[in-house]
Design a protein around this motif. Structure first.
Motif, PDB file in Angstrom:
ATOM      1  N   VAL A  39      16.709  31.668  37.106  1.00 32.43           N
ATOM      2  CA  VAL A  39      16.555  30.554  36.181  1.00 32.43           C
ATOM      3  C   VAL A  39      16.578  31.104  34.762  1.00 32.43           C
ATOM      4  N   LYS A  40      17.540  30.626  33.987  1.00 33.71           N
ATOM      5  CA  LYS A  40      17.657  31.022  32.585  1.00 33.71           C
ATOM      6  C   LYS A  40      17.986  29.778  31.783  1.00 33.71           C
ATOM      7  N   GLU A  41      17.034  29.405  30.928  1.00 35.30           N
ATOM      8  CA  GLU A  41      17.131  28.195  30.120  1.00 35.30           C
ATOM      9  C   GLU A  41      17.353  26.982  31.019  1.00 35.30           C
ATOM     10  N   ASP A  42      18.520  26.366  30.973  1.00 36.14           N
ATOM     11  CA  ASP A  42      18.726  25.118  31.712  1.00 36.14           C
ATOM     12  C   ASP A  42      19.735  25.258  32.847  1.00 36.14           C
ATOM     13  N   GLN A  43      19.781  26.454  33.453  1.00 36.07           N
ATOM     14  CA  GLN A  43      20.741  26.670  34.530  1.00 36.07           C
ATOM     15  C   GLN A  43      20.341  27.863  35.393  1.00 36.07           C
TER      16      GLN A  43
ATOM     17  N   ARG B 204      27.454  30.727  36.731  1.00 38.37           N
ATOM     18  CA  ARG B 204      26.418  29.801  36.269  1.00 38.37           C
ATOM     19  C   ARG B 204      26.486  28.508  37.064  1.00 38.37           C
TER      20      ARG B 204
ATOM     21  N   GLU C 130       6.588  26.834  39.363  1.00 36.60           N
ATOM     22  CA  GLU C 130       7.909  26.833  38.720  1.00 36.60           C
ATOM     23  C   GLU C 130       8.900  27.649  39.530  1.00 36.60           C
TER      24      GLU C 130
ATOM     25  N   LYS D  37      11.605  30.224  39.810  1.00 35.04           N
ATOM     26  CA  LYS D  37      12.038  31.354  38.985  1.00 35.04           C
ATOM     27  C   LYS D  37      13.441  31.820  39.362  1.00 35.04           C
TER      28      LYS D  37
END
Length: 160
Positions: A59-63, A77, A126, A128
């Motif tokens: 998970v990185k930012e919104d994707q 992505r 969350e 990850k």
């Protein structure tokens, strides 16, 4: 520990998981680096089970962004709302797909992929990352895979 795995290919799938998971745990226990541990886990799963494709999407930012993997080149992505990996992220639960062509919104990173299991790694509620495992055979994953891959991803919570 030496970086060797001992895999008896005469074992059933469940017996193989039971033999392999403690070896993976011992392999990654002394290491604190996320990428190093994920790399070894993906290699161990590929070596142990011969999966068509196995990898992590972080998970990185919104994707979801491609992390360590074993197999053919992959999608780099994935939006949270797309494909099996996106559904796993959104639902926060393991998704077992016997036929990827029948899954609404499936992303075909490889036309050779026929079935899939995706397991989330949750920390403090969350997501990850997700573990994505693909097979080039239909209906190749079951409750045994789900049970042991979820156990393995529980261990991965500590890397975040």
């Amino acid at each position: 520990m030496a970086e060797n795995l001992f895999i008896d290919n005469t074992l059933s799938k469940e017996e193989k998981y039971k033999a392999l998971l403690p070896q993976i745990e011992a392999l990654v226990a002394p290491e604190t680096d996320l990428i190093a541990n994920l790399s070894n886990v993906m290699a161990a799963l590929k070596q142990g089970f011969g999966f068509f494709w196995v990898g992590a999407y972080l998970v990185k930012e919104d994707q979801l962004v491609l992390g360590p993997f074993q197999g053919p080149v992959a999608c780099t992505r994935i939006p949270f709302h797309k494909g099996v990996c996106g559904a796993c992220y959104t639902r926060r639960e393991t998704i077992l797909v016997p036929d990827v062509e029948a899954f609404p919104g499936h992303i075909a990173c490889s036309s050779e992929s026929k079935s899939e299991i995706v397991v989330p790694v949750l920390k403090n509620g969350e997501v990850k990352m997700v573990l994505d495992v693909d097979s080039d055979r239909l209906n190749d994953f079951d409750e045994v895979d789900q049970k042991y891959l979820e156990q393995l991803m529980k261990l991965a919570e500590n890397w975040f």
